[in-house]
Structure formats: C-alpha cells, structure tokens
Design a protein around this motif. Structure first.
Motif, PDB file in Angstrom:
ATOM      1  N   ALA A 151       0.859  -1.164  -0.071  1.00  0.00           N
ATOM      2  CA  ALA A 151       0.031   0.064  -0.045  1.00  0.00           C
ATOM      3  C   ALA A 151       0.703   1.176  -0.055  1.00  0.00           C
ATOM      4  O   ALA A 151       1.787   1.296   0.818  1.00  0.00           O
ATOM      5  CB  ALA A 151      -0.891   0.013   1.390  1.00  0.00           C
ATOM      6  N   PRO A 152       0.489   2.351  -0.788  1.00  0.00           N
ATOM      7  CA  PRO A 152       1.304   3.481  -1.014  1.00  0.00           C
ATOM      8  C   PRO A 152       1.366   4.215   0.408  1.00  0.00           C
ATOM      9  O   PRO A 152       2.504   4.786   0.959  1.00  0.00           O
ATOM     10  CB  PRO A 152       0.671   4.407  -1.876  1.00  0.00           C
ATOM     11  N   GLN A 153       0.197   4.136   1.265  1.00  0.00           N
ATOM     12  CA  GLN A 153       0.583   4.931   2.454  1.00  0.00           C
ATOM     13  C   GLN A 153       1.555   4.163   3.573  1.00  0.00           C
ATOM     14  O   GLN A 153       2.128   4.711   4.380  1.00  0.00           O
ATOM     15  CB  GLN A 153      -1.031   4.899   3.422  1.00  0.00           C
ATOM     16  N   VAL A 154       1.686   2.689   3.435  1.00  0.00           N
ATOM     17  CA  VAL A 154       2.682   2.196   4.195  1.00  0.00           C
ATOM     18  C   VAL A 154       3.923   2.388   3.651  1.00  0.00           C
ATOM     19  O   VAL A 154       5.028   2.540   4.444  1.00  0.00           O
ATOM     20  CB  VAL A 154       2.271   0.517   3.944  1.00  0.00           C
ATOM     21  N   THR A 155       4.230   2.650   2.359  1.00  0.00           N
ATOM     22  CA  THR A 155       5.309   2.994   1.693  1.00  0.00           C
ATOM     23  C   THR A 155       5.836   4.283   2.229  1.00  0.00           C
ATOM     24  O   THR A 155       6.971   4.615   2.810  1.00  0.00           O
ATOM     25  CB  THR A 155       5.466   3.026   0.166  1.00  0.00           C
ATOM     26  N   ALA A 210       3.098  -0.287  13.713  1.00  0.00           N
ATOM     27  CA  ALA A 210       2.956  -1.549  13.865  1.00  0.00           C
ATOM     28  C   ALA A 210       1.699  -2.298  12.876  1.00  0.00           C
ATOM     29  O   ALA A 210       1.920  -3.248  12.254  1.00  0.00           O
ATOM     30  CB  ALA A 210       2.289  -1.958  15.325  1.00  0.00           C
ATOM     31  N   VAL A 211       0.794  -1.299  12.679  1.00  0.00           N
ATOM     32  CA  VAL A 211      -0.428  -1.763  11.805  1.00  0.00           C
ATOM     33  C   VAL A 211       0.307  -1.857  10.390  1.00  0.00           C
ATOM     34  O   VAL A 211      -0.168  -2.780   9.441  1.00  0.00           O
ATOM     35  CB  VAL A 211      -1.265  -0.540  11.697  1.00  0.00           C
ATOM     36  N   ALA A 212       1.329  -1.121   9.998  1.00  0.00           N
ATOM     37  CA  ALA A 212       1.988  -0.984   8.636  1.00  0.00           C
ATOM     38  C   ALA A 212       2.890  -2.275   8.703  1.00  0.00           C
ATOM     39  O   ALA A 212       2.717  -2.973   7.594  1.00  0.00           O
ATOM     40  CB  ALA A 212       2.918   0.098   8.460  1.00  0.00           C
ATOM     41  N   VAL A 213       3.233  -2.584   9.640  1.00  0.00           N
ATOM     42  CA  VAL A 213       4.277  -3.883   9.803  1.00  0.00           C
ATOM     43  C   VAL A 213       3.540  -4.910   9.361  1.00  0.00           C
ATOM     44  O   VAL A 213       3.650  -6.066   8.531  1.00  0.00           O
ATOM     45  CB  VAL A 213       5.034  -4.168  10.967  1.00  0.00           C
ATOM     46  N   ILE A 214       2.253  -5.096   9.961  1.00  0.00           N
ATOM     47  CA  ILE A 214       1.468  -6.429   9.763  1.00  0.00           C
ATOM     48  C   ILE A 214       0.847  -6.072   8.457  1.00  0.00           C
ATOM     49  O   ILE A 214       0.666  -7.404   7.737  1.00  0.00           O
ATOM     50  CB  ILE A 214       0.164  -6.129  11.022  1.00  0.00           C
ATOM     51  N   ALA A 215       0.419  -5.258   7.902  1.00  0.00           N
ATOM     52  CA  ALA A 215       0.100  -5.113   6.557  1.00  0.00           C
ATOM     53  C   ALA A 215       1.257  -5.693   5.504  1.00  0.00           C
ATOM     54  O   ALA A 215       0.730  -6.425   4.503  1.00  0.00           O
ATOM     55  CB  ALA A 215      -0.485  -3.656   6.197  1.00  0.00           C
ATOM     56  N   VAL A 216       2.110  -5.465   5.688  1.00  0.00           N
ATOM     57  CA  VAL A 216       3.617  -5.780   4.890  1.00  0.00           C
ATOM     58  C   VAL A 216       3.560  -7.202   4.841  1.00  0.00           C
ATOM     59  O   VAL A 216       3.790  -7.840   4.007  1.00  0.00           O
ATOM     60  CB  VAL A 216       4.742  -4.881   5.199  1.00  0.00           C
ATOM     61  N   LEU A 217       3.460  -7.765   6.150  1.00  0.00           N
ATOM     62  CA  LEU A 217       3.623  -9.202   6.305  1.00  0.00           C
ATOM     63  C   LEU A 217       2.439  -9.750   5.652  1.00  0.00           C
ATOM     64  O   LEU A 217       2.738 -10.926   4.916  1.00  0.00           O
ATOM     65  CB  LEU A 217       3.760  -9.428   7.751  1.00  0.00           C
ATOM     66  N   VAL A 218       1.382  -9.568   5.799  1.00  0.00           N
ATOM     67  CA  VAL A 218       0.022  -9.879   4.869  1.00  0.00           C
ATOM     68  C   VAL A 218       0.532 -10.028   3.504  1.00  0.00           C
ATOM     69  O   VAL A 218       0.073 -10.956   2.859  1.00  0.00           O
ATOM     70  CB  VAL A 218      -1.029  -9.373   5.545  1.00  0.00           C
ATOM     71  N   THR A 219       0.980  -8.779   3.012  1.00  0.00           N
ATOM     72  CA  THR A 219       1.005  -8.878   1.745  1.00  0.00           C
ATOM     73  C   THR A 219       1.884  -9.763   1.145  1.00  0.00           C
ATOM     74  O   THR A 219       2.039 -10.412   0.206  1.00  0.00           O
ATOM     75  CB  THR A 219       1.298  -7.233   1.385  1.00  0.00           C
ATOM     76  N   LEU A 220       3.175  -9.805   1.944  1.00  0.00           N
ATOM     77  CA  LEU A 220       4.415 -10.783   1.520  1.00  0.00           C
ATOM     78  C   LEU A 220       3.884 -12.044   1.886  1.00  0.00           C
ATOM     79  O   LEU A 220       4.120 -12.767   0.710  1.00  0.00           O
ATOM     80  CB  LEU A 220       5.552 -10.449   2.400  1.00  0.00           C
ATOM     81  N   ALA A 221       3.066 -12.531   2.675  1.00  0.00           N
ATOM     82  CA  ALA A 221       2.640 -13.837   2.490  1.00  0.00           C
ATOM     83  C   ALA A 221       1.734 -14.074   1.616  1.00  0.00           C
ATOM     84  O   ALA A 221       1.739 -15.343   0.810  1.00  0.00           O
ATOM     85  CB  ALA A 221       1.855 -14.126   3.926  1.00  0.00           C
ATOM     86  N   LEU A 222       0.845 -13.452   1.116  1.00  0.00           N
ATOM     87  CA  LEU A 222       0.070 -13.562  -0.010  1.00  0.00           C
ATOM     88  C   LEU A 222       0.545 -13.652  -1.234  1.00  0.00           C
ATOM     89  O   LEU A 222       0.392 -14.529  -2.148  1.00  0.00           O
ATOM     90  CB  LEU A 222      -1.168 -12.536   0.077  1.00  0.00           C
ATOM     91  N   MET A 223       1.843 -12.749  -1.451  1.00  0.00           N
ATOM     92  CA  MET A 223       2.488 -12.805  -2.776  1.00  0.00           C
ATOM     93  C   MET A 223       3.180 -14.039  -2.760  1.00  0.00           C
ATOM     94  O   MET A 223       3.517 -14.876  -3.784  1.00  0.00           O
ATOM     95  CB  MET A 223       3.472 -11.722  -2.564  1.00  0.00           C
ATOM     96  N   LEU A 224       3.730 -14.602  -1.630  1.00  0.00           N
ATOM     97  CA  LEU A 224       4.431 -16.017  -1.669  1.00  0.00           C
ATOM     98  C   LEU A 224       3.598 -17.056  -1.866  1.00  0.00           C
ATOM     99  O   LEU A 224       3.851 -18.077  -2.460  1.00  0.00           O
ATOM    100  CB  LEU A 224       5.246 -16.198  -0.235  1.00  0.00           C
TER     101      LEU A 224
END
Length: 571
Positions: free
Chosen positions: A114-118, A539-553
């Motif tokens: 997500a751009p807001q996470v970036t 913390a919310v952003a880190v969780i969102a990144v981990l979810v995105t990475l897991a889904l990509m994998l």
C-alpha cells in the motif's frame, strides 16, 4: 441425429445470450453508471444543465494550484519510474544476470504494498525521529524539517511505486522483439549498447510510452503518498483537496467535489489520449516474427550489475521497512531501540486492545475476501462469454472494465457516494454510511484484476473440450462449471488473490466511504498517523506488509500452474 442435437444446441445458445446480456448489464452497473452519475452531478447538478458549479471550480486559485501540483509531482514521478523501470527491464530481459525471479519479485513489491505504508516507512527512515537512524547516530537534528515533506519527496516515492508498472510494460515489449534484426546487427559487429540504442529502444518505444502513461495516471490518482507527505507541509494535490473538502463539509459539497473529481478524471484521461496519440505518431513496423529476447553476456560486469540491483532494492525496499519495524518495536517515539527497550506491546495493542484496529483488520479481510470471491465468480462466465465474441466487443467490454481501475480512486469514491446516497429502488434503503458501499466500490475498481487473468488463461487452453460439451447440448452454466472452471482455476484463484491483496491495503476509495464501524486497515493507519501515534501506525503497517508478502508467496506457489502474465512478477 442432427435434428436431435439442434434443439439442445439452440437452447444452449439462447441461454448463453441471456447470460451474456445479464453479465454486460452488471458490468455497466459497476463501471459505467457511477462515472456517468459523477459527470451528471458536475455539469447538471439537479438534472438540468448548469455549468456554474464546474465553472466555479475552474475559477478557484486553490484548485488551479492543486492541479499544478498534481501535474508537477506526476511528471516527476513518471520520469523517475521511466528511468528505473526501463533500466531494470533492459537488464533483466536482455542480459544473463542471475536470480532474475528473485529480483523481479522484489522489484514488484513497492507496487503491491500500500502506498500509505510506503510513505510511512520512508517517513520513519529519514525523519528527525527515525528510530533506526538514531540507533546508528545518523538521525537529523531534532526539530529539523522532514526532507521528504513536499513535492520532491512525493515525486520520489511515486516514482519508486510506479517503476514496476513501467517495468511490466517495457518487459512485454522487449519479449516481442524480432530477434533476427538483433542477430543481423550482431553479425555486422554492432555492440550491445549500440543495438539497444538503435534497434531495441526504438522498437520498444510504444511499450515505453504505454508504461509512462500508466505511471502518470497512477501518480495522479495516488492518495496515500500525497496525504502523508503533502498535508503536513501544506502541499495540496487534487486528490487531497477533494478529501479535505468532503471531510470538512460533508455531502453538502457533493456537487463541488464531483466537479473537482471530473477535473481529475479529465487529466487522467488526457494522459490516456496522449499515449494513444504518441502510439500513432511512433508507428514502428517490422516484417519479422517475434522470438525470445536475446540474453547478452555481461561478462566481468555481471557481479557489478547484480550488486547494483540488490543494493538499490535494499535501499528502496529493505531499509525503509527496517525503519518501520524499528519504530514499531519501541514504546514511544524518541526512545532508543535496544535489547532493553524493544517490545511487542504495540503489536499487542493494535491486534487485541484497540477496538478500531481489530475491527479494521476484520473489515479489510472480509471486504477483500468478499470482493475476490464475487469478482472471480463474475469474471469466469464473463471472460468465457467474451472469448467467442468479435474483437470489437471484447475491446469495448475490456475498456469499460478498465475504466474504474484506470481512473483515480477518489473519482470512483465520489461517484459511488452520488449513486448510493439515496435509498435504492425496490429495497428502499441506502448503502451510504454502511460497509456495503465500500464492497460495491471494490467490485467496481478491481473487476479488471480478476477478469484479465481469466481472459489470459482462456486464450491458452485447448477449446476441444468446450466444443465437445457444446455439441452434447450442455448449457452455458454447466459448461462454465464443469469444463471451463477446472481448466482455468489456478489463474482465476491467482486473480482473486491479486484482488485480495489490493483491496486489503486500499485507502484511496475507503478514505471517503468509511463510517463509524466500517474502518479499513488503510483508514486506521492514516488516522493513527494523523493523530500522532506513530508507533501504533508503524505496527499496523508492519502487519500489512507481512500479510501482503505472505499472499505474494502463496500466489507465487501457483505460478507454475497459472497462465503466463497472470501474476505481475512471473518470469
């Protein structure tokens, strides 16, 4: 015997025509009706042509300043994305650089996150309160202005985010290179750099222009990055101006924000038209068949090229998110990160203690899953119906499905408010201020992400089984369920996962559509940052990144079974 087959065949064809008409009507409701309603509100607010509202918007100095800022950062972001995306596409596609799959997967991550996470990650990396830089003694002096706040920082992050879009477009063009022209140039003694400049780039120019157009439109419609980096600096672009007007004055300014949204849509469509004009002006034709792109040997320069690529990815991807994680692990901003201060309390708070974030994760997961399932169920019969239609029909339907995705998300959000503010016919209640309006907006915006993998897969399957089912009299629904779906299931599922990833992290649409109780992850992240709770936002952003990475994998595990081009990072 032929007469025995005629009746069920006729019935099957009639049922398929009815299904196709219903599917087209549904696509029109999701894609065309909201945009038409937006245009009507902007130029005929009460059903009568009245250009006063739109003219008033055009006369406002604030609007023109925001429009100028929008174009400036979009041009800057597009230029950077062109440099990064084209260079990476040339290197990965035309050379023998190693670990291409891993490089492409990593290069695509800024587009999937997500751009807001970036934006939040870079804020935590380079700001005076950077936990990571404080730990190594490199943080700017306390109280100093953040180096990314303003136009330059917005353009930088927009360029990084949109570089994968350019990469995908240019890589597709490079794969279609006529190899015999390249081989002829090599036989005449031309060096690779000369071949790239005189043959490869001129032939790939339409793809470069297409990538630039997509990046430009993406920069214009981005909300997360300008909101995080522009609002604190008083730097306003059209998307943030629309958000601030609607958030400050509510539905009483719908006509004004509709006019603003129409102006934003016209700028985006201008980019599309400019790309079409450039494509017609740059007409490159060859009388050769396209084969595999050449793979030039880098020789001794290969380790250097690989090192530059991985260092660049480390700097634009790993380092910002390491800073984000470091912020999430301290109890408060200003506390140094160390063995005694590191804590998981922020993660516990956002997952278990704070009701808004718990609700947001549940809402985002439910909305993303619901949109993914519905769109896969819609895209399979729609794609199958389109497969046998004339090219003109397929192009028109494809354009209609692409429109809500190509236009800025804030435009779609305003259009949805206008369509769903009043009670719906027959049922008698309004979806406005409910979670369902966000779901409808997601169905409209992400239809293309589900439809494109299906159409790609349908072009690559053997039609003999479907023809046999037709000859046996199987009706449309039965053929879709028993013949088509099993063959394209991996691609359809991968498309659904793309929808889930994009919807789970979405902010641009939901920022204008959410209400109490229907917060999404993007909305809560934005709210926490605006409220000054940086550690919880991290913390919310880190969780969102981990979810995105897991889904990509997980999606990557389906790569070998999906049609080529379904997953953006597929080789």
């Amino acid at each position: 015997m032929s007469g025995a087959l005629a009746l069920p065949w006729t019935g099957a064809r009639r049922g398929e025509r009815v299904a196709f008409v219903l599917l087209l009507a549904l696509v029109g409701l999701l894609a065309l009706v909201p945009i038409a309603r937006l245009a009507q509100e902007a130029i005929a607010p009460h059903g009568v042509f009245d250009p006063a509202v739109f003219a008033g918007v055009l006369e406002s100095p604030t609007v023109w300043r925001a429009a100028r800022n929008t174009i400036v950062v979009a041009i800057g972001g597009t230029a950077l994305s062109l440099a990064l995306g084209t260079s990476f596409a040339l290197l990965v596609t035309l050379t023998d650089i190693r670990a291409k799959k891993a490089l492409v997967f990593s290069f695509m991550m800024p587009l999937m996150i997500a751009p807001q996470v970036t934006a939040l990650a870079w804020i935590n990396l380079l700001g005076p309160n950077s936990t990571l830089l404080r730990a190594v003694g490199l943080a700017p002096a306390p109280g100093s202005p953040h180096p990314l706040y303003g136009a330059a920082g917005i353009a930088l992050l927009l360029g990084i985010e949109q570089a994968p879009v350019v990469f995908l477009a240019v890589r597709a063009g490079l794969r279609a290179l006529p190899r015999d022209l390249v081989e002829a140039a090599q036989a005449s003694g031309a060096r690779p750099w000369r071949i790239v400049g005189t043959i490869v780039l001129p032939l790939a120019m339409p793809s470069v222009a297409a990538g630039a157009m997509l990046a430009f439109v993406g920069c214009i419609g981005n909300f997360g990055i300008p909101a995080f980096l522009g609002i604190p600096a008083g730097f306003t672009v059209l998307v943030t101006l629309i958000y601030q007007r609607l958030a400050g004055f509510g539905t009483g300014v719908l006509s004004e924000v509709a006019a603003l949204s129409l102006l934003l849509a016209l700028i985006a469509l201008g980019g599309l038209l400019l790309n079409g004009w450039l494509g017609r002006r740059k007409d490159v034709r060859v009388a050769a068949l396209a084969t595999a792109a050449p793979a030039w040997s880098l020789g001794r320069a290969r380790p250097i090229a690989e090192g530059v690529c991985w260092f660049a990815l480390f700097f634009v991807l790993a380092l910002p998110f390491a800073a984000l994680a470091a912020t999430a692990l301290v109890p408060a901003i200003g506390v140094a990160l160390g063995p005694k201060t590191a804590t998981l309390a922020n993660f516990h708070f956002v997952l278990f203690d704070y009701a808004a974030t718990r609700r947001a994760f549940l809402n985002s997961a439910s909305l993303a899953a619901g949109a993914a399932v519905v769109l896969v169920m819609l895209s399979v019969p729609l794609g199958y119906s389109l497969a046998g239609r004339p090219p003109g029909v397929r192009q028109v339907v494809g354009f209609v499905a692409e429109l809500p995705y190509a236009l800025p998300g804030v435009v779609l959000a305003i259009a949805m408010i206008l369509c769903l503010l009043r009670p719906l016919p027959i049922v008698g209640f309004s979806l406005y201020s409910t979670i369902w309006i966000i779901l409808v907006a997601y169905l409209s915006r992400f239809l293309l992400l589900a439809l494109r993998p299906v159409t790609n897969a349908l072009r690559q399957i053997d039609p003999s089984l479907d023809e046999a089912a037709r000859m046996s009299g199987a009706r449309f629904a039965r053929r879709v369920a028993t013949v088509i779906m099993p063959m394209i299931a991996p691609s359809a599922v991968a498309g659904g996962m793309l929808v889930f990833m994009m919807a789970f992290n979405e902010l641009t649409v939901s920022a204008l559509l959410w209400s109490a109780g229907s917060e999404t992850v993007g909305v809560v992240l934005f709210s926490l940052e605006q409220a000054g709770d940086a550690v919880s936002a991290a913390a919310v952003a880190v969780i969102a990144v981990l979810v995105t990475l897991a889904l990509m994998l997980i999606a990557n595990a389906f790569a070998s079974r999906t049609a080529r081009g379904v997953l953006p990072w597929q080789p």
